[in-house]
Design a protein around this motif. Structure first.
Motif, PDB file in Angstrom:
ATOM      1  N   TRP A  82       0.818  -1.211   0.000  1.00 45.82           N
ATOM      2  CA  TRP A  82       0.000   0.000   0.000  1.00 45.82           C
ATOM      3  C   TRP A  82       0.853   1.263   0.000  1.00 45.82           C
ATOM      4  O   TRP A  82       0.419   2.315  -0.481  1.00 45.82           O
ATOM      5  N   ILE A  83       2.050   1.186   0.523  1.00 43.16           N
ATOM      6  CA  ILE A  83       2.941   2.356   0.466  1.00 43.16           C
ATOM      7  C   ILE A  83       3.271   2.675  -0.981  1.00 43.16           C
ATOM      8  O   ILE A  83       3.132   3.829  -1.436  1.00 43.16           O
ATOM      9  N   PHE A  84       3.686   1.640  -1.724  1.00 47.56           N
ATOM     10  CA  PHE A  84       4.004   1.853  -3.140  1.00 47.56           C
ATOM     11  C   PHE A  84       2.754   2.233  -3.934  1.00 47.56           C
ATOM     12  O   PHE A  84       2.806   3.072  -4.829  1.00 47.56           O
ATOM     13  N   ALA A  85       1.614   1.598  -3.595  1.00 49.01           N
ATOM     14  CA  ALA A  85       0.373   1.884  -4.320  1.00 49.01           C
ATOM     15  C   ALA A  85      -0.066   3.335  -4.106  1.00 49.01           C
ATOM     16  O   ALA A  85      -0.469   4.021  -5.055  1.00 49.01           O
ATOM     17  N   THR A  86       0.010   3.800  -2.861  1.00 47.10           N
ATOM     18  CA  THR A  86      -0.399   5.183  -2.569  1.00 47.10           C
ATOM     19  C   THR A  86       0.505   6.180  -3.290  1.00 47.10           C
ATOM     20  O   THR A  86       0.028   7.154  -3.894  1.00 47.10           O
ATOM     21  N   LEU A  87       1.810   5.939  -3.234  1.00 45.91           N
ATOM     22  CA  LEU A  87       2.739   6.825  -3.931  1.00 45.91           C
ATOM     23  C   LEU A  87       2.501   6.795  -5.436  1.00 45.91           C
ATOM     24  O   LEU A  87       2.574   7.828  -6.111  1.00 45.91           O
ATOM     25  N   TYR A  88       2.201   5.617  -5.958  1.00 51.83           N
ATOM     26  CA  TYR A  88       1.950   5.483  -7.395  1.00 51.83           C
ATOM     27  C   TYR A  88       0.722   6.286  -7.803  1.00 51.83           C
ATOM     28  O   TYR A  88       0.729   6.962  -8.850  1.00 51.83           O
ATOM     29  N   VAL A  89      -0.331   6.228  -6.997  1.00 54.23           N
ATOM     30  CA  VAL A  89      -1.556   6.996  -7.293  1.00 54.23           C
ATOM     31  C   VAL A  89      -1.269   8.483  -7.236  1.00 54.23           C
ATOM     32  O   VAL A  89      -1.696   9.259  -8.116  1.00 54.23           O
ATOM     33  N   ILE A  90      -0.562   8.927  -6.201  1.00 55.06           N
ATOM     34  CA  ILE A  90      -0.258  10.360  -6.054  1.00 55.06           C
ATOM     35  C   ILE A  90       0.550  10.865  -7.240  1.00 55.06           C
ATOM     36  O   ILE A  90       0.258  11.914  -7.819  1.00 55.06           O
ATOM     37  N   VAL A  91       1.572  10.105  -7.612  1.00 52.43           N
ATOM     38  CA  VAL A  91       2.405  10.515  -8.748  1.00 52.43           C
ATOM     39  C   VAL A  91       1.586  10.512 -10.036  1.00 52.43           C
ATOM     40  O   VAL A  91       1.701  11.420 -10.869  1.00 52.43           O
ATOM     41  N   GLY A  92       0.731   9.494 -10.217  1.00 56.62           N
ATOM     42  CA  GLY A  92      -0.099   9.438 -11.416  1.00 56.62           C
ATOM     43  C   GLY A  92      -1.046  10.613 -11.520  1.00 56.62           C
ATOM     44  O   GLY A  92      -1.228  11.190 -12.603  1.00 56.62           O
ATOM     45  N   LEU A  93      -1.675  11.005 -10.394  1.00 55.90           N
ATOM     46  CA  LEU A  93      -2.586  12.142 -10.406  1.00 55.90           C
ATOM     47  C   LEU A  93      -1.834  13.453 -10.652  1.00 55.90           C
ATOM     48  O   LEU A  93      -2.326  14.347 -11.352  1.00 55.90           O
ATOM     49  N   ALA A  94      -0.636  13.564 -10.066  1.00 56.29           N
ATOM     50  CA  ALA A  94       0.170  14.765 -10.299  1.00 56.29           C
ATOM     51  C   ALA A  94       0.554  14.880 -11.768  1.00 56.29           C
ATOM     52  O   ALA A  94       0.526  15.974 -12.360  1.00 56.29           O
ATOM     53  N   LEU A  95       0.890  13.758 -12.370  1.00 62.28           N
ATOM     54  CA  LEU A  95       1.237  13.772 -13.806  1.00 62.28           C
ATOM     55  C   LEU A  95       0.057  14.197 -14.673  1.00 62.28           C
ATOM     56  O   LEU A  95       0.242  14.827 -15.721  1.00 62.28           O
ATOM     57  N   SER A  96      -1.153  13.850 -14.242  1.00 60.12           N
ATOM     58  CA  SER A  96      -2.323  14.147 -15.064  1.00 60.12           C
ATOM     59  C   SER A  96      -2.621  15.641 -15.172  1.00 60.12           C
ATOM     60  O   SER A  96      -3.291  16.062 -16.120  1.00 60.12           O
ATOM     61  N   VAL A  97      -2.148  16.463 -14.220  1.00 61.07           N
ATOM     62  CA  VAL A  97      -2.428  17.905 -14.278  1.00 61.07           C
ATOM     63  C   VAL A  97      -1.254  18.688 -14.873  1.00 61.07           C
ATOM     64  O   VAL A  97      -1.377  19.900 -15.085  1.00 61.07           O
ATOM     65  N   ILE A  98      -0.142  18.020 -15.132  1.00 60.04           N
ATOM     66  CA  ILE A  98       1.006  18.711 -15.727  1.00 60.04           C
ATOM     67  C   ILE A  98       0.658  19.308 -17.091  1.00 60.04           C
ATOM     68  O   ILE A  98       0.989  20.478 -17.368  1.00 60.04           O
ATOM     69  N   PRO A  99      -0.015  18.571 -18.003  1.00 58.49           N
ATOM     70  CA  PRO A  99      -0.360  19.180 -19.299  1.00 58.49           C
ATOM     71  C   PRO A  99      -1.221  20.423 -19.169  1.00 58.49           C
ATOM     72  O   PRO A  99      -1.035  21.389 -19.919  1.00 58.49           O
ATOM     73  N   ALA A 100      -2.170  20.438 -18.225  1.00 58.29           N
ATOM     74  CA  ALA A 100      -3.011  21.620 -18.029  1.00 58.29           C
ATOM     75  C   ALA A 100      -2.183  22.797 -17.529  1.00 58.29           C
ATOM     76  O   ALA A 100      -2.386  23.950 -17.963  1.00 58.29           O
ATOM     77  N   ALA A 101      -1.252  22.536 -16.611  1.00 59.92           N
ATOM     78  CA  ALA A 101      -0.386  23.609 -16.113  1.00 59.92           C
ATOM     79  C   ALA A 101       0.481  24.158 -17.235  1.00 59.92           C
ATOM     80  O   ALA A 101       0.660  25.388 -17.366  1.00 59.92           O
ATOM     81  N   SER A 102       1.026  23.265 -18.057  1.00 66.08           N
ATOM     82  CA  SER A 102       1.830  23.710 -19.194  1.00 66.08           C
ATOM     83  C   SER A 102       0.992  24.540 -20.173  1.00 66.08           C
ATOM     84  O   SER A 102       1.461  25.535 -20.731  1.00 66.08           O
ATOM     85  N   LEU A 103      -0.267  24.122 -20.358  1.00 66.15           N
ATOM     86  CA  LEU A 103      -1.163  24.867 -21.244  1.00 66.15           C
ATOM     87  C   LEU A 103      -1.438  26.266 -20.690  1.00 66.15           C
ATOM     88  O   LEU A 103      -1.517  27.248 -21.448  1.00 66.15           O
ATOM     89  N   TRP A 104      -1.552  26.363 -19.368  1.00 73.01           N
ATOM     90  CA  TRP A 104      -1.788  27.684 -18.769  1.00 73.01           C
ATOM     91  C   TRP A 104      -0.606  28.614 -19.039  1.00 73.01           C
ATOM     92  O   TRP A 104      -0.802  29.774 -19.406  1.00 73.01           O
ATOM     93  N   TYR A 105       0.594  28.098 -18.861  1.00 72.14           N
ATOM     94  CA  TYR A 105       1.781  28.928 -19.139  1.00 72.14           C
ATOM     95  C   TYR A 105       1.837  29.312 -20.612  1.00 72.14           C
ATOM     96  O   TYR A 105       2.220  30.433 -20.964  1.00 72.14           O
ATOM     97  N   SER A 106       1.436  28.393 -21.501  1.00 68.14           N
ATOM     98  CA  SER A 106       1.418  28.727 -22.929  1.00 68.14           C
ATOM     99  C   SER A 106       0.403  29.820 -23.207  1.00 68.14           C
ATOM    100  O   SER A 106       0.632  30.711 -24.043  1.00 68.14           O
ATOM    101  N   GLY A 107      -0.729  29.766 -22.514  1.00 63.76           N
ATOM    102  CA  GLY A 107      -1.727  30.825 -22.673  1.00 63.76           C
ATOM    103  C   GLY A 107      -1.203  32.167 -22.217  1.00 63.76           C
ATOM    104  O   GLY A 107      -1.535  33.212 -22.809  1.00 63.76           O
ATOM    105  N   GLN A 108      -0.385  32.190 -21.163  1.00 66.23           N
ATOM    106  CA  GLN A 108       0.197  33.454 -20.709  1.00 66.23           C
ATOM    107  C   GLN A 108       1.167  34.029 -21.746  1.00 66.23           C
ATOM    108  O   GLN A 108       1.296  35.250 -21.873  1.00 66.23           O
ATOM    109  N   LEU A 109       1.814  33.143 -22.504  1.00 66.47           N
ATOM    110  CA  LEU A 109       2.690  33.634 -23.574  1.00 66.47           C
ATOM    111  C   LEU A 109       1.880  34.353 -24.640  1.00 66.47           C
ATOM    112  O   LEU A 109       2.336  35.349 -25.222  1.00 66.47           O
TER     113      LEU A 109
END
Length: 737
Positions: A82-109
Motif C-alpha cells: 500500500w505504500i508503493f500503491a499510494t505513492l503510485y496513485v499520487i504521482v499518477g494524479l500529479a502527472l495528469s495535471v502537468i499538461p493543463a499547467a503547461s497549457l496555462w503557461y502557454s496561454g500566458q505567452l
C-alpha cells in the motif's frame, strides 16, 4: 507489424451466442486471395465505438466490483504494497495535471505577445517567470514519469508474487478429471493470461490510468477554454482542430473495419495448403531423414512448382493479404474529407490576418497552441475511450482470478481415515472390485466393463492383456484418479469413496507406464516419491541404488543436482562459432542468429531405460526407503517397458526386494525365489502385456481383453483351460525358443 482483426472484448465477448460462418444472415463472407474471411455483421453504422455503454456492459462491471474490492483488500496484506500503491496513485494524479499547467503557461505567452503588439513593450520579469514555469513543468513531468516507472516495478512484482502463489494453489488443488476438462483449463488460462505484471497489476494500473486520464481531459478542456476565450476566433479554431482529431479517430475505426468484430478466416485452396505443407517438409529438421532417404527432392520440387503455378499470385499468408486488403479499404469518404479539413484552420487564420494584419503574430501563436493541444487532446480522448471500453473485461478477469480457487473437484474427498492400523497396512492391503464399469470423461467407449476380482493382503496379482484392454485403468481407479461409473471398489473392506484421499494415496505406491519426470533436479525428482516426509540425501541415494539409477546418475556432470529439463533456461546472444558449451550445456545454433536473439539450453538426454529407472527410484522412496512409510499396496504399470532384458531382470529383483524390506543380497538370489518371498508381505499388483516368469508364480492372474476380464486364476489353471491366456503365453514363449 501485422495487426489482425481482434476478437471483440468490450461486452460482446460475454454474450451467450455462437459464431457460425455459414449463417449468411449474421455473417458476411469476403474472398481475399486464397482466403475466405467471415465477419459478424455490425450494427447499422458499421463500426463499434470503444466504450459504447450498454446495460449488459455495466452489469458486467457491477458483478465484478466485489472481486476488485477483495483484490484491494488483499493488496493491504502484502508487505509495503500500500505504500508503493499510494505513492503510485499520487504521482499518477500529479502527472495528469502537468499538461493543463503547461497549457496555462502557454496561454500566458499569448497574453505577452498580444500586449507586445498593442503596447510595443514586454514585461521581462513576467516572461522569465512564464518561461521558467514551462521549463519547470517539463522537468517535473520527466521526474514524475521516472518516479512512476520506478514505483511500478516493486509494486507489480509484489502483486505478481502474491497472485503467482494464488494461481499455483488454484492449479495444485485440482484433481485429474477436473484438470483434464477443457472448460476448466480455459478458465485457468483466462485468469492467468495477462502482461508480465499479472492480472492484479494490470487492473490496478488501468484504474489509476483511467482516473488520471479523466482528470487530464477535464483539466485541459477547462484550461483551453480559459486561455482562448479572449483570443480572436480562438473558440472556432479549437472546435475545428478538435473535430479534426475526432474525424481521424472515426476514420481509423472505419478503415480498421472488423477490428472489434467477431471474425474467422480459412483457406480452402488445396494447392496453397499443399504448398505450405511441402514448405514445412523441406524446412523442418524432423522430416529431413525420411526426406533424404526417400529420395523425395525431385518429386517435391515438381509438385510444389505445379501447385504454385495453379495458385498464381494470389498465394500469401493471411497477415500480408489482409494488410493489403485493409489498405485498399482506407479510401473512404471520411479519409478524403479529413484532408481538406486539415487546411480549414489555416484558412480561418488567413482570413483573420487579412482583416487585422497587426494580429498575425498573436493569431499564429494561438493557432500553433490550438493545433498542438488538439492533437494531444484527441489522442488522450481516444486512449481514454479505449481504456474505458476495456474496463469491464479487465474487471471480469479479476473475477475469474478469484473464481478459480472455488472450482469444484470431480472426485469428492472421503471422511474416513485410512488405515486404522498402520503396522497392519504395511503387511498388505485388501483390494476388491465388484462389478466395476468405467468410461473416461467425454468418451462413449467402456474402458472397463463389469470387472470383479479380489486380492487379499500379501498376494501378488498380475493383469495381462493387449494394450488398450483396460489394465492401466484398473490401477488408476485404485488410486482414485477417477471414480467408477458402476459398481464399487473396496479397500480393506471399505468403499474407496469413503476414505480420505490423502490417506489412501499415501498408503499406495504406483509406477505408471506413462510416468513423468518433473522439471526439477534428479534429487528432487526422487525425493518427491515421499512428499509428506523430508527426504535426506542418504535416503535419495538408497532409492536410486535400488532403482538401478545410482551408477549413471553419478556419471552426470552435476550428479544428483542435474536437471533433465531446466525450467529456467540460460539466455545468450549470438556467440562465436567456436563456442561449443556455455554454463556446462551445449550451445544451440538455430535459425538466423542475431545479436538480440535469446537462445536457451535444456538439459541432459537420458535413454528411456534410464528415465524409467529414475521413476522406479521415486516409487521406492515411498514404498521402502522411508522408515515411517505406511505403504501396503504396490502398483506397477508395465514396469519394464523401457528396459532391456538384463535391466528388466534387475528391476524386477529390486521390486521384489522393496516389498520384503531386504536391502542386501537380493541381486544374488533368483527372481522366482524372491517373488515367493513376497507372499505374506505387501500386496502387489502388476499390469503387463508380457507373459513371463512373473505370471507363473502369481497368486492371481487377470487376463483382460476389450475392457473385460475373460479369465482369472493362477498360471497352471489358465494354461489348462487353453483359452486366450494360454494361446498368448505360448505365442510369446515361442519367440524365445
Amino acid at each position: 507489424m501485422f495487426s489482425a482483426p481482434k476478437s471483440t472484448s468490450k461486452g460482446q465477448s460475454h454474450r451467450a451466442r455462437t459464431f457460425d460462418p455459414e449463417d449468411s444472415k449474421r455473417v458476411k463472407h469476403t474472398r481475399i486471395g486464397v482466403w475466405d474471411l467471415y465477419e459478424e455483421k455490425q450494427p447499422i453504422f458499421g463500426w463499434d465505438i470503444p466504450g459504447t455503454s450498454t446495460l449488459e456492459y455495466y452489469l458486467e462491471i457491477t458483478r465484478s466490483l466485489p472481486y476488485v474490492w477483495q483484490m484491494l483488500k488483499d493488496m493491504s496484506s502484502i508487505q509495503n504494497c500500500w505504500i508503493f500503491a499510494t505513492l503510485y496513485v499520487i504521482v499518477g494524479l500529479a502527472l495528469s495535471v502537468i499538461p493543463a499547467a503547461s497549457l496555462w503557461y502557454s496561454g500566458q505567452l499569448l497574453t505577452i505577445i498580444q500586449t507586445a503588439i498593442d503596447t510595443r513593450t514586454v514585461d521581462k520579469d513576467f516572461l522569465v517567470r512564464i518561461s521558467a514555469g514551462r521549463t519547470g513543468c517539463a522537468v517535473l513531468g520527466r521526474l514524475l514519469g521516472h518516479a512512476k516507472a520506478s514505483l511500478a516495478y516493486p509494486l507489480s512484482n509484489r502483486l505478481k508474487q502474491h497472485y503467482t502463489m494464488h494461481l499455483f494453489h488454484a492449479r495444485a488443488r485440482l484433481d485429474l478429471p477436473t484438470f483434464e476438462d477443457p472448460a476448466v483449463r480455459r478458465q485457468i488460462e483466462e485468469a492467468s493470461h495477462s502482461s508480465r505484471g499479472g492480472v492484479a497489476w494490470d487492473t490496478f494500473s488501468m484504474m489509476v490510468t483511467a482516473v488520471s486520464t479523466a482528470i487530464n481531459i477535464t483539466s485541459e478542456v477547462s484550461m483551453l477554454v480559459a486561455v482562448l476565450k479572449d483570443q480572436p476566433d480562438g473558440t472556432l479554431l479549437a472546435v475545428i482542430c478538435l473535430s479534426q482529431s475526432f474525424l481521424n479517430w472515426f476514420s481509423e475505426i472505419k478503415s480498421a473495419g472488423q477490428g472489434h468484430s467477431v471474425w474467422a478466416a480459412t483457406t480452402r485452396n488445396q494447392d496453397y495448403v499443399k504448398m505450405r505443407g511441402l514448405m514445412r517438409v523441406v524446412s523442418l529438421p524432423e522430416h529431413r531423414k525420411e526426406f533424404v532417404a526417400g529420395n523425395l527432392a525431385e518429386y517435391c520440387n515438381t509438385v510444389f512448382r505445379e501447385a504454385t503455378q495453379r495458385v498464381g499470385y494470389e498465394a500469401g499468408d493471411f497477415p500480408e493479404v489482409w494488410r493489403h486488403w485493409k489498405g485498399r479499404r482506407r479510401l473512404s469518404f471520411a479519409s478524403i474529407f479529413k484532408e481538406p479539413w486539415k487546411e480549414l484552420p489555416q484558412i480561418v487564420f488567413t482570413l483573420r490576418s487579412m482583416q487585422s494584419p497587426a494580429s498575425i503574430p498573436a493569431s499564429l501563436a494561438s493557432l500553433n497552441l490550438i493545433q498542438t493541444t488538439a492533437s494531444n487532446f484527441g489522442f488522450t480522448v481516444y486512449a481514454f475511450a479505449y481504456q474505458f471500453g476495456s474496463i469491464a473485461d479487465q474487471l471480469a478477469t479479476v473475477r475469474k482470478l478469484y473464481d478459480i480457487v472455488n472450482i469444484p473437484n470431480r472426485i469428492p474427498d472421503g471422511t474416513v481415515p485410512f488405515p486404522e492400523d498402520a503396522q497392519k497396512a504395511k503387511a498388505g492391503i485388501d483390494v476388491e472390485f465388484r462389478n466395476v464399469s468405467f468410461r473416461y470423461p467425454d468418451s462413449e467407449i467402456w474402458a472397463l466393463r463389469n470387472v470383479s476380482f479380489k486380492l487379499i493382503p500379501g498376494q501378488l496379482g498380475v493383469i495381462v492383456g493387449a494394450n488398450g484392454s483396460g489394465k492401466s485403468t484398473v490401477l488408476k481407479l485404485i488410486m482414485r484418479l477417477y471414480d467408477v461409473e458402476e459398481g464399487e471398489i473396496l479397500i480393506d473392506g471399505r468403499d474407496i469413496r469413503t476414505l480420505k484421499l490423502g490417506d489412501l494415496r499415501q498408503s499406495v505406491s504406483v509406477l505408471f507406464q506413462d510416468y513423468t519426470h518433473f522439471p526439477l533436479s534428479i534429487r528432487d525428482n526422487i525425493a518427491l516419491g515421499n512428499p509428506s516426509h523430508a527426504a535426506n540425501d542418504d535416503q535419495v541415494r538408497l532409492a536410486a541404488k535400488l532403482g538401478g539409477a545410482e551408477e549413471f546418475i553419478e556419471r552426470l556432470p552435476e550428479g544428483f543436482d542435474t536437471y533433465l529439463e531446466r525450467p529456467v533456461p540460460d539466455h545468450y546472444s549470438a556467440l562465436p562459432e567456436g563456442t561449443k558449451t556455455i554454463f556446462g550445456n551445449p550451445v544451440k545454433y538455430g535459425g538466423i542468429r542475431r545479436a538480440a536473439d535469446m537462445q536457451s539450453s535444456t538439459g541432459h538426454n537420458l535413454s528411456g531405460g534410464q528415465m524409467q529407472r529414475l521413476a522406479v527410484a521415486r516409487t521406492f522412496m515411498r514404498s521402502m526407503v522411508s522408515e515411517d512409510s505406511t505403504v501396503g499396496l504396490l502398483l506397477f504399470d508395465e514396469p519394464s517397458a523401457s528396459l532391456d532384458p538384463t535391466a528388466e531382470h534387475g528391476a524386477l529383483l529390486s521390486t521384489c526386494a522393496c516389498a520384503v524390506g531386504s536391502l542386501s543380497g537380493f541381486l544374488a538370489k533368483d527372481l522366482f525365489e524372491r517373488l515367493r518371498q513376497l507372499r505374506g508381505d505387501k500386496t502387489m499388483l502388476f499390469s503387463s502385456h508380457r507373459f513371463g516368469s512373473l505370471t507363473r508364480h502369481a497368486d492371481l492372474i487377470l487376463y483382460m481383453n476389450d475392457s473385460v476380464i475373460e479369465e482369472a486364476g493362477i498360471h497352471s489353471e489358465l494354461l489348462a483351460r487353453d483359452g486366450g491366456y494360454a494361446r498368448t503365453w505360448k505365442l510369446q514363449a515361442q519367440a524365445f525358443i
